[in-house]
Design an enzyme around this catalytic site. Sequence first.
Site, PDB file in Angstrom:
ATOM      1  N   TYR A 646      65.954 -77.969  13.635  1.00 50.03           N
ATOM      2  CA  TYR A 646      64.921 -76.992  13.920  1.00 50.03           C
ATOM      3  C   TYR A 646      64.548 -76.119  12.906  1.00 50.03           C
ATOM      4  CZ  TYR A 646      65.513 -79.516  18.396  1.00 50.03           C
ATOM      5  OH  TYR A 646      65.666 -80.575  19.319  1.00 50.03           O
ATOM      6  N   ARG A 694      74.943 -71.769  16.111  1.00 44.32           N
ATOM      7  CA  ARG A 694      74.970 -73.300  16.068  1.00 44.32           C
ATOM      8  C   ARG A 694      74.351 -73.690  14.972  1.00 44.32           C
ATOM      9  NH1 ARG A 694      74.336 -77.936  20.703  1.00 44.32           N
ATOM     10  NH2 ARG A 694      76.244 -77.088  21.312  1.00 44.32           N
ATOM     11  N   ARG A 788      77.197 -84.327  28.180  1.00 50.51           N
ATOM     12  CA  ARG A 788      77.273 -85.540  29.292  1.00 50.51           C
ATOM     13  C   ARG A 788      77.966 -85.628  30.190  1.00 50.51           C
ATOM     14  NH1 ARG A 788      75.167 -87.253  24.216  1.00 50.51           N
ATOM     15  NH2 ARG A 788      73.451 -88.218  24.177  1.00 50.51           N
TER      16      ARG A 788
END
Length: 839
Positions: A646, A694, A788
């Site tokens: 990003y 991050r 997940r």
Amino acid sequence: MAGEIAMRVAVIGGGPGGLYAAALLKRLDPTREITVFERNAPDDTFGFGVVLSDETLGGIEHADPEVYRALQAEFVRWDDIDIVHRGRTLTSGGHGFAALGRRRLLAVLHRRCRGLGVELRFRTEAPPAAALAREYDLVIAADGVHSATRSAHADVFRPQLTTHRCRYIWLAADFAFDAFRFEIAETEHGVVQLHAYPYAAPTSPDAVPTGAAPADAAPAPTGVGPDPTDAAPAPIDTAPAPAGAGPDPANPGPPSPDADADADPAPLSPRSPGGPEAALGASTVIVEMREEVWRAAGLDRADERTSVEWCGKVFTDALRGRTLRSNNSSWIAFRTVVNERWSHGNTVLLGDAAHTAHFSIGSGTKLAVEDALALAACLQEQPDIPRALAAYETERRPVVASTQRAARASLAWFEELAGYVDQPPRQFAFNLLTRSRRVTHDNLRLRDPGFVAAVEDEAGIPAGTPPMFTPFRLRGLTLRNRVVVSPMDMYSSEDGVPGDFHLVHLGARALGGAGLVMTEMVCVSEQGRITPGCAGLYTAEQAAAWRRVTDFVHTRAPGTAIGVQLGHSGRKGSTKLMWDGIDEPLDTGNWPLVAASPLPYKPGSQRPHELTTGELADIRREFTDSARRAADCGFDLLELHCAHGYLLSGFLSPLTNQRTDAYGGSLAGRLRFPLEVFDAVREVWPDDRPMTVRISATDWADGGTTAEDAVAMAGAFAEHGADAIDVSTGQVVSDERPDFGRSYQTPFADRIRNSLGVPVIAVGAISSWDDVNSLVLAGRADLCALARPHLYDPHWTLHAAAEQGYAGPGAPWPLPYQAGSRTPPTGRTDAPKPRLTLR
């Protein structure tokens, strides 16, 4: 018909894998004509001991009981691992090793092959595989790590060879160590490590050291032996020799002076006294260090004798004043071999020719022997050679890939050993034992509960509390446990406004017990969205909707913290919802993209506009405006998203930042804008609330961010006030090649934490509470983010507590849910037990 294929077989290389494959194929079909080509003499071998796992031995016993019985008579068995660091020895038991001398293993296999009628051609250079393939039905290339067969057909096998950063030398000691021994020496040149284990038991009962069983000792009890998917954390002779038992072609040299080059293999009888494996037994000793330490010590210029003497002086206490023995020993840099294909026509790679795994997890000979077992079985089961070779590769490839992942984790741990030496003694020992991620907290507790309890006590963990349920403080925020619900894009907002879905999604996971629940990436502008369904914090309406979520978490799940991740999509924006086509441009309604450089994410993606200096200032302001709204919403923590390709990540990676101004070029230039954004956000974010960042610690692509870059980036953010680094990887370029696997990203977090002393959040296929306990107790991570598993089970953390029998303050059940805090019964368990058996 199965079992009648491959009537004439040529084996290139007389190492354990090639010999055992020959013996098995001949035993399964005595009419086969099998020839083994070995360019060296029968007794030429340049390793010393071999460790085999109970799993491998079980396969040998089932396939060839005679070989198994012969090996059983040779084994020395022991259970303990000694870890020696700064004068202190810590012992962990219950590991169940079995080892024997490499020469003895070769002798057993020579005798078996001859007894079955296999033709063994020693001192015979094998013809090229292509020539053999025309004459034989099957060619097994077991010609080692420097395989000539693999090199000759590199266009088909497509090998990837990676040379690593440590140098090691293979030596022996003329006595049996009491246990497997890891010893760390901190020299003036740097850290040096010793790996040592017994491979021959003392011949005199009075000479058997404490902890070392005689050669015919019974196997370790079921449940305390090595992990059935691993050979336990022990080195094994990977035999750097290219043709199985032969020397390294880069350093051929003469045969060992104590080898009788003209003699037949030794009979399978007790060892004769007076040799190097008599009286006090014998041990393999491997000395290893980083390349720069090796050079600083002058070992790059030392001959064999000088090297052996140097190693003996460094580890004189471990050696009890005895000298080391070499055998044409030289310093080697380990090479990992991976092949895209293992077969070419009727030629197949086996053992080190096909794959290597670092000796520190005990896998070289183990893998070769297991290859032989699988290949023989597939040739027996399949109707023809092509299908047999395809079945062999299908069966073995995932097992080998898993082993290689564990081996890479282990060798990387030793490469970074200097970063761990200041850990508390027991934590250091635990870290070493669990370094490959195959031996875990729970597994080690099964093997040696007292050892694990001592590690936890040293760490200040209350008795009965799993490490994952200890608190952790970040600035003014104390998290009640080490579990984080990782940011996960939900693509379910309308005009950037989170709705009922987000309230239920995040609220359920907050009720589920995690210490910290993170939002998805919340975009700082409409242009900064990834998809039309992405959430934002650039309007008052969006802020009000987020306040609804944070209020619920703080009111209904007290003690759970909620964090917001702020980001901008950059060149990866204006795409479809994930389930409509991840990273695919919208069919209609696209918006213009911006990035560090005008590079589309992948073919067919929109080309972004390169940001000007003035536009950078506008985006910086968008981040601070969103941060102010986040603070007003009541978020407890803010994370700046500088990963996954990003916008801010696009500045950090050299693959996506090709600017020539002050915001490009060197790493310092590439860091400039992300640090400017961090500083601006930190200035408006409440001082008592933590900020994390991050990052993608590697791009998984040539020329991209390196592990060293990641450490430097983390250090820069920490210097600017980041309270923790959330260490992810990849998703920066579309042609990445990630090394997927369980906990595959955690070594990057580990390196940052132990290089810089900065708290880290580890992510990346962490799927079990056992993984979390292991990472936290070993000091590889402070917090663990799971994605997940929390989609599968919103109450993952509470269920982890219940499964471990924990009911403390680190995982309190919400009052309305307390009746469900015990696992529901699944069926009747109180039926009467049978009393009599009638015949």
